[in-house]
Structures are given as C-alpha cells and as structure tokens.
Enzyme design. Sequence first.
Site, short mmCIF file in Angstrom:
data_model
loop_
_atom_site.label_atom_id
_atom_site.label_comp_id
_atom_site.label_asym_id
_atom_site.label_seq_id
_atom_site.Cartn_x
_atom_site.Cartn_y
_atom_site.Cartn_z
N GLU A 168 -72.54 39.61 6.34
CA GLU A 168 -72.28 38.37 6.72
C GLU A 168 -72.33 37.31 5.49
O GLU A 168 -72.68 37.60 4.58
CB GLU A 168 -73.41 37.85 7.72
N GLU A 310 -74.10 39.97 2.68
CA GLU A 310 -72.52 40.41 2.36
C GLU A 310 -72.34 41.84 3.06
O GLU A 310 -71.24 42.37 3.15
CB GLU A 310 -72.08 40.40 1.03
#
Length: 345
Positions: A168, A310
């Site tokens: 994310e 991420e």
Amino acid sequence: MQISPLSRTLTAALQEKIDQKTKPPGSLGRLEAIALQAGLIQQTLEPAIVQPTIAVFAGDHGIAAEGLVNPYPQAVTAQMVYNFLQGGAAINAMCRQLQVELVIVDAGVNHSFPAHARLNDRKIGYGTRNYLHEPAMSPEQCEKAMEAGAEIVQYIHQQGCNTIGFGEMGIGNTASASLLMSCFTGLPITDCTGAGTGGTPQQVARKTVILQEALNRHGMPADAMTTLATYGGFEIAMLCGAILQAAALGMIVVIDGFIVTAALLAAHRLQPAVTDYCIFSHCSHEKGHRAMLQHLQVAPLLQLDMRLGEGTGAAMAMPVIQCATAFLQHMASFADAQVSTKNEV
C-alpha cells in the site's frame, strides 16, 4: 464470498513426504511448515509458486490533508505513485531483483493521473473524508472499493498467478490502520499508534490524542464493514476485498506489514478462515504490528526492522516461500538417494 477452512486431508501425506527428504526431521525449520501450508492451500503434494505478484494499492485520507497525523504532506502519495510507475521505488527494485510481477492500483489518490500502461485506475474518490468529523467512506464506497480489490485479484489469477502479496501507499494510512487495529483487537489506541512515516515523539503523542478524539466521536462499530467505512481508507478497503478474493480462489496470500495486516483484521472479522491461506512476511518495526500478529495468533517469517510498506516485506518473503516449495518438489528422499535413515534403538 465464502471462504472455507483448508481441507486437512493431505496433511499426513505431505508430512510424510517432508519427513522423508534427505535431512533430519524438522531441520529446515519454518520452511517445512510453509511447504505443508502451500500443499494444503493448493491441495497437492507438489505445490509450486507460479507467477508471484505484488499488488500495491494507493489512496489518500481526508485527515491527512490537514496535516494532523502525518509529518509528510498528502501530495507525497501521488508523488510516490509516479515513482512506482517510473520504476524508482524500493518495491520496484525488489520485484525486479526477485522476478516478481508488480501491479500498481489507484484506489483513491487525491490527484488525477494521466493514463499509464502500468497504472490500474480503480479510483473510488479523491481521498476519503476526514473521520474526525464524519465517517471516512459511505457504506456504498466501502463496498465498491472491496469489490474493486476482488476484481483486480480475479484478473491477476486469470493471468496464471497463484501466489500474491499485497502492499500500500497512502500518507496518513498508519493512523487509519491504528484505529482499525484498536477496533478489531480491543486494545487502547495508545498501544496501536506509532511513528508511521517518521513522526517525532511529540507528533506521535499528538496523533494519539487526535485518534482518540475520532474514537470518542464514532465509537467502535459492532460490524466489520461499518468499522472499515468509518476509519479505513480506499486502499485499505480495496486490500480487504483483494485478500478475501485471493483466499476464495485458493491462492497463497502473502501479507505485508502494519497497514496490510489492518486490512486483514477486517477480512478476518468477515471470514475467519481467511488466515488459513495467509503467510505473514515479516514483523514491521511500526508500533502495534507485533500485537496485531499476536491477536491473530500467527508468526512472521522475517524480522528485518522494516516499516516502509509498499509490499516490500511481502516481496522479501517470496524467495523464502519459493525455497519451501522447491525443497518439497526437488529434494531427494532417503529412498531416492539411497541414504540411510536414522537407526531405531
């Protein structure tokens, strides 16, 4: 979607195969447990990792626009999405090195991106609303985000992927994850709130006070969907739907750090069997993640003091999972190698 607990019918056969490899029993440690879990998920004695993929969902949060809970400006979310698209982020470097596919999704960034071949545009809105004043999402938006996440995973699966990790990006999303954690675990917000992207102790203290104000306003909703809509982000709701869909399709699901685990807490409340399909990549250095894992009664694979997000932790776990299935497939048995087994006394 309904997620069934894993069938355990192959457990004995898989364990026998693991134990008959040319090694002392249990000597490959967690790799043996991963091999067993992969075999049960795929319902085969020959599990394999095919076209491993990381899907990164990006979204903005209404509260972050005011700079109340985040040391970095909200504009960083869009800037980092451009970095992903240009191949310059940590997750890009890791996926290239590990030969893992990377999918980037705009779940609700407060920016209009031009069309890009590598960007999956599933924007629900230009950031959520500020949960200090009103629920972050409407029920309809939350549902739409979950459906979009499920559709993305369905497409990735159709391309041949059977193992998917999630990541994310979203300035302010550790605050959202802290609120979700408090609601789903029952822990006080002080135990759930950390530095996020690098706040000072003073900023963390202020962030905690603000999150408590949000909880005082909205309370702890009784059901998972209302909780997710009240405090979540578009990227977190999309992650929740994506995780549920991946498990429903019988994929191996690799969970990243604090924010992805917050999405999993919502998924777990909706479908408790979802964790049967999950491998927890690492224990984030973000405060609260260890308690999340303890709440779920799961153990992470790696401890690298990472807290980037991420999907980087999920990416780092992929070769470990690949090695687990590789030994089960390709390592000789005692009989194959004509190696003597342990003497019985």
